[in-house]
Scaffold this motif. Sequence first.
Motif, PDB file in Angstrom:
ATOM      1  N   LYS A   1      61.938  56.635  11.062  1.00 14.08           N
ATOM      2  CA  LYS A   1      63.119  55.832  11.418  1.00 14.08           C
ATOM      3  C   LYS A   1      63.430  54.768  10.364  1.00 14.08           C
TER       4      LYS A   1
ATOM      5  N   ASN B   1      66.663  61.662  11.748  1.00 12.42           N
ATOM      6  CA  ASN B   1      66.759  60.530  12.678  1.00 12.42           C
ATOM      7  C   ASN B   1      66.569  59.171  12.002  1.00 12.42           C
TER       8      ASN B   1
ATOM      9  N   SER C   1      56.690  56.726  11.728  1.00 15.51           N
ATOM     10  CA  SER C   1      58.066  56.282  12.006  1.00 15.51           C
ATOM     11  C   SER C   1      58.545  55.252  10.989  1.00 15.51           C
TER      12      SER C   1
ATOM     13  N   LEU D   1      67.027  55.642  10.661  1.00 14.05           N
ATOM     14  CA  LEU D   1      67.889  54.546  11.122  1.00 14.05           C
ATOM     15  C   LEU D   1      68.132  53.502  10.043  1.00 14.05           C
TER      16      LEU D   1
END
Length: 226
Positions: free
Chosen positions: A66, A115, A44, A117
Amino acid sequence: MHITQLNRECLLHLFSFLDKNSRKSLAKTCHKLLEVFQDPLLWSLLHFHSPAELKKDNFLLGPALKYLSICWYSERVKVCNIEDWMKNNFQKDFCNRHENTVTDFLLEVCNRCPNLLSLTLSGCGHVTDDCILLLLKNCPNLKTLKLENCVRITDQTLEAVTLYGGSLQTLHVDFCRNITQTGLERVREKCPSVMLRAERSANMIPDNKPEKKLMLEKASRQWVQL
């Protein structure tokens, strides 16, 4: 208890404390640990200290990513940030070796990591406006975009933010010398909720090709004569 007797959740937690190289080394010891290494949930967050690390096989790209940062602080950054028309043959050859490395990697991120971020790029002198545009289009959840000393970034990136940065909350364009005050004002006008920072960017001397500089000098002399 042997490490392979731990359940998957415990192994994932254990792997999370290791850096990319250590994870890869541990994964080579047995099939069970290799399966943990290949679990997307483990990836992630990715941080790279140089473009050369992007070519290694010690990480995975996937929907779980992310947070991504590529921060290049070595002396080589100075070579990449020289205006193209000012580079000598040695410097051009040096840059050609890795000119597309970061861009190609970011294109993979566009395709595999919807996804995402947060993205931080520092010292990435070959990243272009088109690349950031694709990222904004393909990563609609992007909330934080931090660009530092990315010399090819211009007002086109700022325009892309106003068009496709609907989820963006934080935008940094520090020491990006081809960003203008006009572009920054447009972002403030169109995206008032975005926390915008542009340290030194609009106050730096932008790149100009020699012929353009000569035209400016002639115009200046003519104005003085008048």
